[in-house]
Design a protein around this motif. Structure first.
Motif, short mmCIF file in Angstrom:
data_model
loop_
_atom_site.label_atom_id
_atom_site.label_comp_id
_atom_site.label_asym_id
_atom_site.label_seq_id
_atom_site.Cartn_x
_atom_site.Cartn_y
_atom_site.Cartn_z
N GLY A 18 -4.30 -4.08 10.21
CA GLY A 18 -4.74 -4.53 8.90
C GLY A 18 -4.55 -3.44 7.86
O GLY A 18 -3.46 -2.88 7.74
N ASP A 19 -5.61 -3.11 7.14
CA ASP A 19 -5.54 -2.08 6.10
C ASP A 19 -5.96 -0.70 6.59
O ASP A 19 -6.10 0.22 5.79
CB ASP A 19 -6.43 -2.48 4.91
CG ASP A 19 -5.90 -3.69 4.18
OD1 ASP A 19 -4.67 -3.91 4.20
OD2 ASP A 19 -6.71 -4.42 3.57
N ASN A 20 -6.18 -0.55 7.89
CA ASN A 20 -6.62 0.73 8.44
C ASN A 20 -5.42 1.54 8.95
O ASN A 20 -4.90 1.25 10.04
CB ASN A 20 -7.62 0.50 9.57
CG ASN A 20 -8.23 1.78 10.07
OD1 ASN A 20 -7.75 2.86 9.81
ND2 ASN A 20 -9.31 1.65 10.83
N PRO A 21 -4.97 2.55 8.21
CA PRO A 21 -3.79 3.31 8.64
C PRO A 21 -4.01 4.07 9.96
O PRO A 21 -3.03 4.37 10.65
CB PRO A 21 -3.54 4.28 7.48
CG PRO A 21 -4.82 4.36 6.75
CD PRO A 21 -5.52 3.05 6.96
N LEU A 24 -2.52 2.08 12.89
CA LEU A 24 -1.07 1.83 12.94
C LEU A 24 -0.46 2.62 14.08
O LEU A 24 -1.01 3.63 14.53
CB LEU A 24 -0.42 2.24 11.62
CG LEU A 24 -0.68 1.35 10.44
CD1 LEU A 24 -0.17 2.01 9.16
CD2 LEU A 24 -0.02 -0.02 10.63
N ASN A 85 5.75 5.03 6.65
CA ASN A 85 5.58 3.60 6.59
C ASN A 85 6.93 3.01 6.19
O ASN A 85 7.40 3.23 5.09
CB ASN A 85 4.53 3.22 5.54
CG ASN A 85 4.27 1.74 5.50
OD1 ASN A 85 5.05 0.94 6.01
ND2 ASN A 85 3.18 1.35 4.86
N ARG A 87 7.79 0.27 5.20
CA ARG A 87 7.73 -0.57 4.01
C ARG A 87 7.82 0.25 2.72
O ARG A 87 8.13 -0.28 1.67
CB ARG A 87 6.46 -1.39 4.01
CG ARG A 87 6.45 -2.46 5.10
CD ARG A 87 5.11 -3.11 5.20
NE ARG A 87 4.43 -2.42 6.30
CZ ARG A 87 3.18 -2.60 6.64
NH1 ARG A 87 2.41 -3.41 5.95
NH2 ARG A 87 2.65 -1.97 7.64
N GLU A 88 7.54 1.55 2.80
CA GLU A 88 7.57 2.40 1.63
C GLU A 88 8.89 3.12 1.43
O GLU A 88 9.08 3.83 0.48
CB GLU A 88 6.45 3.45 1.72
CG GLU A 88 5.07 2.85 1.71
CD GLU A 88 3.99 3.86 2.01
OE1 GLU A 88 4.31 5.04 2.25
OE2 GLU A 88 2.81 3.46 2.02
#
Length: 90
Positions: A18-21, A24, A85, A87-88
């Motif tokens: 989710g939003d918790n890096p 990952l 990441n 996506r970045e």
């Protein structure tokens, strides 16, 4: 773990984070014989010594002393850093 199983594990871990890096994928550890006979085909790359071996922007450590598994960023500590990441990326 096959290449398809590795991809599935990475996808599942990323989705569950989710939003918790910290949750990952942070490091892929591979037992050296497993690397030679199974996972060397995944297309991991090494752009520089500082980056190390990476697959899907996740650092890969290969050693006879390691088991084959995927660790979260929290579990891997500094061993998987610097984290990226995909996506970045540009």
């Amino acid at each position: 773990m096959t290449p398809n199983e590795l991809d599935a594990a990475l996808d599942a871990m990323a989705a569950a984070a989710g939003d918790n890096p910290d949750l990952l994928p942070g490091l892929i550890t591979v037992e050296s014989d497993h690397w030679v006979y199974v996972l060397s085909s995944i297309g991991a790359t090494c752009a520089s010594l500082d980056d190390g071996l990476r697959y899907r922007d996740i650092q890969v450590h290969v050693s006879s002393a390691l088991g084959t598994k995927v660790l979260t960023r929290a579990e891997s500590g500094e061993r998987g850093a610097p984290y990226r990441n995909p996506r970045e990326r540009n």
